[in-house]
Design a protein around this motif. Sequence first.
Motif, PDB file in Angstrom:
ATOM      1  N   ASN A 157      -3.425  18.865  -5.770  1.00 30.56           N
ATOM      2  CA  ASN A 157      -3.523  19.916  -4.757  1.00 30.56           C
ATOM      3  C   ASN A 157      -4.035  19.429  -3.403  1.00 30.56           C
ATOM      4  N   LEU A 158      -4.289  18.127  -3.262  1.00 33.87           N
ATOM      5  CA  LEU A 158      -4.802  17.613  -1.993  1.00 33.87           C
ATOM      6  C   LEU A 158      -4.045  16.373  -1.536  1.00 33.87           C
ATOM      7  N   VAL A 159      -3.620  16.408  -0.280  1.00 31.66           N
ATOM      8  CA  VAL A 159      -3.130  15.240   0.451  1.00 31.66           C
ATOM      9  C   VAL A 159      -3.936  15.195   1.739  1.00 31.66           C
ATOM     10  N   VAL A 160      -4.368  14.023   2.161  1.00 33.90           N
ATOM     11  CA  VAL A 160      -5.106  13.888   3.410  1.00 33.90           C
ATOM     12  C   VAL A 160      -4.258  13.093   4.389  1.00 33.90           C
ATOM     13  N   ALA A 161      -4.111  13.625   5.602  1.00 32.09           N
ATOM     14  CA  ALA A 161      -3.315  12.959   6.633  1.00 32.09           C
ATOM     15  C   ALA A 161      -4.217  12.540   7.788  1.00 32.09           C
ATOM     16  N   TYR A 162      -4.224  11.245   8.071  1.00 33.91           N
ATOM     17  CA  TYR A 162      -4.965  10.735   9.231  1.00 33.91           C
ATOM     18  C   TYR A 162      -4.036  10.729  10.427  1.00 33.91           C
ATOM     19  N   GLU A 163      -4.349  11.558  11.418  1.00 31.57           N
ATOM     20  CA  GLU A 163      -3.552  11.641  12.632  1.00 31.57           C
ATOM     21  C   GLU A 163      -4.450  11.475  13.854  1.00 31.57           C
ATOM     22  N   PRO A 164      -4.586  10.245  14.362  1.00 29.80           N
ATOM     23  CA  PRO A 164      -5.369  10.070  15.583  1.00 29.80           C
ATOM     24  C   PRO A 164      -4.774  10.920  16.704  1.00 29.80           C
ATOM     25  N   ILE A 165      -5.578  11.793  17.273  1.00 27.41           N
ATOM     26  CA  ILE A 165      -5.078  12.763  18.246  1.00 27.41           C
ATOM     27  C   ILE A 165      -4.381  12.064  19.409  1.00 27.41           C
ATOM     28  N   TRP A 166      -4.919  10.935  19.830  1.00 24.65           N
ATOM     29  CA  TRP A 166      -4.384  10.240  20.993  1.00 24.65           C
ATOM     30  C   TRP A 166      -3.022   9.590  20.726  1.00 24.65           C
ATOM     31  N   ALA A 167      -2.625   9.515  19.454  1.00 22.16           N
ATOM     32  CA  ALA A 167      -1.341   8.894  19.117  1.00 22.16           C
ATOM     33  C   ALA A 167      -0.229   9.916  18.913  1.00 22.16           C
ATOM     34  N   ILE A 168      -0.579  11.196  18.760  1.00 23.70           N
ATOM     35  CA  ILE A 168       0.421  12.216  18.436  1.00 23.70           C
ATOM     36  C   ILE A 168       1.312  12.484  19.642  1.00 23.70           C
ATOM     37  N   ILE A 179      -5.518   1.407  11.472  1.00 23.11           N
ATOM     38  CA  ILE A 179      -5.055   2.370  10.473  1.00 23.11           C
ATOM     39  C   ILE A 179      -5.640   2.039   9.104  1.00 23.11           C
ATOM     40  N   GLY A 180      -5.597   0.762   8.752  1.00 18.30           N
ATOM     41  CA  GLY A 180      -6.119   0.332   7.459  1.00 18.30           C
ATOM     42  C   GLY A 180      -7.599   0.609   7.309  1.00 18.30           C
ATOM     43  N   GLU A 181      -8.354   0.397   8.383  1.00 16.39           N
ATOM     44  CA  GLU A 181      -9.798   0.650   8.327  1.00 16.39           C
ATOM     45  C   GLU A 181     -10.081   2.115   7.989  1.00 16.39           C
ATOM     46  N   VAL A 182      -9.365   3.041   8.645  1.00 19.95           N
ATOM     47  CA  VAL A 182      -9.593   4.461   8.405  1.00 19.95           C
ATOM     48  C   VAL A 182      -9.137   4.863   7.004  1.00 19.95           C
ATOM     49  N   HIS A 183      -7.973   4.374   6.572  1.00 21.14           N
ATOM     50  CA  HIS A 183      -7.458   4.752   5.260  1.00 21.14           C
ATOM     51  C   HIS A 183      -8.334   4.184   4.134  1.00 21.14           C
ATOM     52  N   ARG A 203      -3.208  11.321  -2.249  1.00 20.16           N
ATOM     53  CA  ARG A 203      -2.350  10.562  -1.352  1.00 20.16           C
ATOM     54  C   ARG A 203      -2.866  10.637   0.082  1.00 20.16           C
ATOM     55  N   LEU A 204      -2.856   9.510   0.761  1.00 17.23           N
ATOM     56  CA  LEU A 204      -3.305   9.411   2.143  1.00 17.23           C
ATOM     57  C   LEU A 204      -2.109   9.095   3.032  1.00 17.23           C
ATOM     58  N   LEU A 205      -1.825   9.981   3.972  1.00 18.76           N
ATOM     59  CA  LEU A 205      -0.698   9.810   4.877  1.00 18.76           C
ATOM     60  C   LEU A 205      -1.182   9.385   6.257  1.00 18.76           C
ATOM     61  N   TYR A 206      -0.323   8.648   6.956  1.00 14.36           N
ATOM     62  CA  TYR A 206      -0.598   8.364   8.369  1.00 14.36           C
ATOM     63  C   TYR A 206       0.354   9.182   9.223  1.00 14.36           C
ATOM     64  N   GLY A 207      -0.149   9.722  10.319  1.00 14.56           N
ATOM     65  CA  GLY A 207       0.692  10.460  11.256  1.00 14.56           C
ATOM     66  C   GLY A 207       0.308  10.127  12.687  1.00 14.56           C
ATOM     67  N   ASN A 214       8.740   1.527  13.579  1.00 12.75           N
ATOM     68  CA  ASN A 214       7.421   1.032  13.135  1.00 12.75           C
ATOM     69  C   ASN A 214       7.062   1.467  11.718  1.00 12.75           C
ATOM     70  N   ALA A 215       7.962   2.217  11.064  1.00 13.70           N
ATOM     71  CA  ALA A 215       7.637   2.797   9.760  1.00 13.70           C
ATOM     72  C   ALA A 215       7.329   1.738   8.710  1.00 13.70           C
ATOM     73  N   ALA A 216       8.158   0.707   8.603  1.00 18.09           N
ATOM     74  CA  ALA A 216       7.960  -0.309   7.560  1.00 18.09           C
ATOM     75  C   ALA A 216       6.610  -0.999   7.719  1.00 18.09           C
ATOM     76  N   GLU A 217       6.220  -1.288   8.951  1.00 14.64           N
ATOM     77  CA  GLU A 217       4.928  -1.942   9.194  1.00 14.64           C
ATOM     78  C   GLU A 217       3.775  -1.036   8.783  1.00 14.64           C
ATOM     79  N   ILE A 218       3.894   0.246   9.081  1.00 12.90           N
ATOM     80  CA  ILE A 218       2.836   1.199   8.732  1.00 12.90           C
ATOM     81  C   ILE A 218       2.735   1.354   7.217  1.00 12.90           C
ATOM     82  N   PHE A 219       3.873   1.414   6.522  1.00 10.54           N
ATOM     83  CA  PHE A 219       3.858   1.638   5.082  1.00 10.54           C
ATOM     84  C   PHE A 219       3.375   0.425   4.297  1.00 10.54           C
TER      85      PHE A 219
END
Length: 249
Positions: A157-168, A179-183, A203-207, A214-219
């Motif tokens: 019932n929980l997924v957490v998404a890290y979305e740095p506001i300055w990157a959106i 990204i790795g440090e935060v996750h 599950r931890l998502l990046y946004g 850049n998707a492959a590098e992030i994943f």
Amino acid sequence: MRRKLAAGNWKMNGTTQSLKDLSALGSAHKGSGVDILICPPATLLAPAVQTVSRSDIRIGGQDCHDQTNGAHTGDISAEMLVDAGASAVILGHSERRADHHETSEDVRAKAKAAQAAGLMTVICLGESLLQREATNTLDIIGAQLSLSVPDGATGENLVVAYEPIWAIGSGLTPTPDQIGEVHDFMRTRLERRFGAGVGRSVRLLYGGSVKPENAAEIFAISNVDGALVGGASLSAKDFSPIISALEAS
């Protein structure tokens, strides 16, 4: 093993004409080895559910109220989302926190209501550029994680998404190390609070400006289990390569 998740947040975009992209996405990723979630505006929830009924795509809402019903003009309850066919909901997005002045306590109350209704909650966390430059990122994320996530959370019932506001929507993306440090930090905090079993199953998502380029590098980054994608999720042409990158990761 955590099943990877590609989630798309259409925000205030899309009309019935946009549903053809859902059909194309479903056809392109039939039998996918990852979960695919699309969160369209509320006006498209029911038709979107109908559109993807023969595919593996799941449909979610973009917000819900913490009450089941009542005099709350313009709001939608978790039960209403379920009734429309949704199986998930995004909560605490930075745009809700900023534009509607939602606090982490507000997000927690909504998450409790959503989880009680049987919805998977995608809870968003993120720091501003000022907070990042002041090296307060982990303090901010730690506080948001603690206050936004209700007790009783599970990997279902929980997924957490890290979305740095300055990157959106800015085209800017944190470095893989950032990204790795935060996750890694979020994973440690979840394990400490809920135990290793639950903590490792969430599950931890990046946004934040996730693109086909850049998707492959992030994943490939530690503890990144997928992405919460904004603009690039609006068309199958842009979102499909991101899903494919996740499938290959």
